[in-house]
Motif scaffolding. Structure first.
Motif, mmCIF file in Angstrom:
data_model
loop_
_atom_site.group_PDB
_atom_site.id
_atom_site.type_symbol
_atom_site.label_atom_id
_atom_site.label_comp_id
_atom_site.label_asym_id
_atom_site.label_seq_id
_atom_site.Cartn_x
_atom_site.Cartn_y
_atom_site.Cartn_z
ATOM 1 N N ASP A 61 -21.606 -9.459 8.662
ATOM 2 C CA ASP A 61 -23.002 -9.197 8.261
ATOM 3 C C ASP A 61 -23.433 -10.172 7.165
ATOM 4 O O ASP A 61 -24.582 -10.620 7.128
ATOM 5 N N TRP A 62 -22.521 -10.463 6.258
ATOM 6 C CA TRP A 62 -22.854 -11.311 5.103
ATOM 7 C C TRP A 62 -23.274 -12.708 5.565
ATOM 8 O O TRP A 62 -24.252 -13.259 5.088
ATOM 9 N N TRP A 63 -22.525 -13.248 6.514
ATOM 10 C CA TRP A 63 -22.872 -14.594 6.997
ATOM 11 C C TRP A 63 -24.153 -14.594 7.816
ATOM 12 O O TRP A 63 -24.765 -15.645 8.019
ATOM 13 N N ALA A 64 -24.578 -13.401 8.264
ATOM 14 C CA ALA A 64 -25.838 -13.328 9.030
ATOM 15 C C ALA A 64 -27.051 -13.220 8.106
ATOM 16 O O ALA A 64 -28.189 -13.335 8.560
ATOM 17 N N LEU A 65 -26.812 -12.999 6.817
ATOM 18 C CA LEU A 65 -27.929 -12.898 5.867
ATOM 19 C C LEU A 65 -28.535 -14.279 5.619
ATOM 20 O O LEU A 65 -27.848 -15.299 5.747
ATOM 21 N N PRO A 114 -22.045 -20.158 -0.028
ATOM 22 C CA PRO A 114 -22.980 -19.402 0.816
ATOM 23 C C PRO A 114 -23.925 -20.306 1.605
ATOM 24 O O PRO A 114 -24.523 -19.874 2.592
ATOM 25 N N SER A 115 -24.057 -21.564 1.163
ATOM 26 C CA SER A 115 -25.016 -22.439 1.864
ATOM 27 C C SER A 115 -24.410 -23.068 3.119
ATOM 28 O O SER A 115 -25.097 -23.704 3.898
ATOM 29 N N SER A 116 -23.104 -22.894 3.285
ATOM 30 C CA SER A 116 -22.513 -23.476 4.489
ATOM 31 C C SER A 116 -22.798 -22.546 5.676
ATOM 32 O O SER A 116 -22.881 -21.335 5.512
ATOM 33 N N GLU A 117 -22.973 -23.121 6.829
ATOM 34 C CA GLU A 117 -23.218 -22.316 8.029
ATOM 35 C C GLU A 117 -21.994 -22.403 8.939
ATOM 36 O O GLU A 117 -21.700 -23.476 9.463
ATOM 37 N N PRO A 118 -21.295 -21.287 9.098
ATOM 38 C CA PRO A 118 -20.145 -21.327 10.002
ATOM 39 C C PRO A 118 -20.588 -21.724 11.413
ATOM 40 O O PRO A 118 -21.709 -21.421 11.829
ATOM 41 N N ARG A 119 -19.693 -22.370 12.147
ATOM 42 C CA ARG A 119 -19.985 -22.679 13.553
ATOM 43 C C ARG A 119 -19.924 -21.413 14.403
ATOM 44 O O ARG A 119 -20.487 -21.358 15.478
ATOM 45 N N GLY A 120 -19.238 -20.421 13.890
ATOM 46 C CA GLY A 120 -19.191 -19.163 14.628
ATOM 47 C C GLY A 120 -18.653 -18.050 13.740
ATOM 48 O O GLY A 120 -17.846 -18.303 12.850
ATOM 49 N N VAL A 121 -19.130 -16.851 13.967
ATOM 50 C CA VAL A 121 -18.615 -15.661 13.277
ATOM 51 C C VAL A 121 -18.325 -14.632 14.358
ATOM 52 O O VAL A 121 -19.176 -14.391 15.228
ATOM 53 N N ARG A 137 -10.800 -13.622 19.619
ATOM 54 C CA ARG A 137 -12.025 -13.628 18.819
ATOM 55 C C ARG A 137 -11.692 -14.091 17.412
ATOM 56 O O ARG A 137 -10.868 -13.481 16.728
ATOM 57 N N ILE A 138 -12.357 -15.166 17.014
ATOM 58 C CA ILE A 138 -12.089 -15.768 15.705
ATOM 59 C C ILE A 138 -12.995 -15.110 14.666
ATOM 60 O O ILE A 138 -14.202 -14.979 14.880
ATOM 61 N N ASP A 139 -12.411 -14.710 13.537
ATOM 62 C CA ASP A 139 -13.239 -14.102 12.490
ATOM 63 C C ASP A 139 -14.334 -15.078 12.063
ATOM 64 O O ASP A 139 -15.496 -14.700 11.899
ATOM 65 N N ARG A 140 -13.942 -16.325 11.855
ATOM 66 C CA ARG A 140 -14.956 -17.317 11.439
ATOM 67 C C ARG A 140 -14.455 -18.700 11.829
ATOM 68 O O ARG A 140 -13.262 -18.993 11.719
ATOM 69 N N VAL A 150 -10.293 -22.901 11.698
ATOM 70 C CA VAL A 150 -10.206 -21.491 12.096
ATOM 71 C C VAL A 150 -9.896 -20.651 10.855
ATOM 72 O O VAL A 150 -8.941 -20.941 10.133
ATOM 73 N N VAL A 151 -10.715 -19.622 10.621
ATOM 74 C CA VAL A 151 -10.501 -18.736 9.467
ATOM 75 C C VAL A 151 -10.230 -17.322 9.974
ATOM 76 O O VAL A 151 -10.998 -16.779 10.776
ATOM 77 N N ASP A 152 -9.137 -16.753 9.510
ATOM 78 C CA ASP A 152 -8.765 -15.396 9.899
ATOM 79 C C ASP A 152 -8.642 -14.555 8.627
ATOM 80 O O ASP A 152 -7.894 -14.919 7.714
ATOM 81 N N TYR A 153 -9.384 -13.453 8.548
ATOM 82 C CA TYR A 153 -9.321 -12.597 7.363
ATOM 83 C C TYR A 153 -8.128 -11.649 7.467
ATOM 84 O O TYR A 153 -7.909 -11.045 8.522
ATOM 85 N N LYS A 154 -7.421 -11.489 6.379
ATOM 86 C CA LYS A 154 -6.325 -10.520 6.326
ATOM 87 C C LYS A 154 -6.652 -9.478 5.254
ATOM 88 O O LYS A 154 -7.069 -9.836 4.142
ATOM 89 N N THR A 155 -6.432 -8.208 5.576
ATOM 90 C CA THR A 155 -6.780 -7.154 4.619
ATOM 91 C C THR A 155 -5.586 -6.291 4.241
ATOM 92 O O THR A 155 -5.727 -5.339 3.493
#
Ligand code: SF4
Length: 275
Positions: A61-65, A114-121, A137-140, A150-155
């Motif tokens: 959602d954050w990257w869609a803002l 925040p000003s960067s635009e991912p190629r995909g989320v 499905r790639i997180d980002r 390729v960015v993968d979030y780990k929680t």
């Protein structure tokens, strides 16, 4: 090596990283997850899974803002908005963790441009090999200095190990899929550990990616053979043998698996959050 019938085109094995790794971890769990229909009922939801879902959805959602609204505060608020609180001991525990995780995601957002635009989320990518239809499905997916990353979030509360980005089959599959979808090389992969903000990066080579694809193919050949036996109506308990161990305590299908239930005590749904 063929996955189909002689004389007919081989059917490609539909491989996601999770499916391949489930087969490797435990063939019995694989059968219950992907083959048994109706699927056996899963156990109660896990609190750590709830956290992972809320964090992934909040960051998506954050990257869609709009760019000016991509602030640490909005990231924290989005966690609260996405919080479902399933799997926690009680409301207090859920509320405490919601506050904590919102702070972590806010702190992580502060480290992002925040000003960067991912190629995909939450971007689905796919690739074919002679035996596999890979997808994931790639997180980002970032583009930095002309390079796909390729960015993968780990929680998980577990700290990352230094080798995790290098050895991850999932990250390598995502990179191969991104390269095929975007028709350009993609070799850089990163794990972003949200609780600590730690980033682990690995730069694959074409050779190391080929090795990972071979690894995926080798797992898939065994899984596809087992799928075929199952589809022929001859479920073979040896083929889908339970692979017991401490992880059985965390298995969603433990209630349907006497061997796993005997191997490890059931965990409370919130146990992964405790020290
Ligand atoms: S309880 Fe253990 S052995 Fe049984 S299906 Fe789950 S992971 Fe496999």
């Amino acid at each position: 090596m063929t996955l189909g019938l002689p004389g007919l085109p081989a059917r490609l094995y539909p491989a996601t990283p999770t499916r391949l790794l489930t087969w490797l971890d435990c063939p019995r769990r694989y059968r219950m997850t992907y083959l048994d229909r109706p699927a056996p009922a899963r156990g109660a939801p896990w609190a750590h899974t709830s956290i992972g879902t809320a964090v992934h959805q909040a960051l998506s959602d954050w990257w869609a803002l709009p760019v000016p609204e991509r602030t640490p505060g909005s990231a924290a608020r989005l966690v609260a908005a996405r919080w479902r609180g399933e799997g926690f001991r009680d409301h207090d525990q859920s509320a405490r963790w919601c506050t904590r995780v919102a702070q972590e995601v806010g702190a992580y957002a502060l480290t992002q441009d925040p000003s960067s635009e991912p190629r995909g989320v939450e971007r689905t990518v796919a690739a074919r090999t002679p035996v596999l239809a890979l997808s994931g499905r790639i997180d980002r997916l970032d583009e930095r200095d002309g390079e796909l990353v390729v960015v993968d979030y780990k929680t998980s509360r577990r700290p990352l190990a230094d080798v995790d980005a290098r050895t991850s089959l999932a990250l390598a599959i995502y990179a191969v899929g991104a390269a095929q979808v975007f028709r350009r090389p993609c070799t850089a992969v990163e794990l972003h550990h949200i609780p600590t903000g730690r980033v682990l990066r690995h730069e694959h080579t074409p050779q190391s990616l080929r090795r990972k694809v071979s690894e995926a193919e080798s797992i898939a050949v065994d899984a596809a053979r087992a799928d075929a036996v199952y589809a022929a109506g001859a479920p073979d308990d040896d083929l889908f043998a339970p692979r017991t161990g401490p992880l059985c305590g965390w298995c969603d299908f433990r209630a349907h698996c006497p061997q796993g239930a005997a191997a490890a005590a059931a965990r409370e749904p919130w146990a992964a959050l405790e020290p």
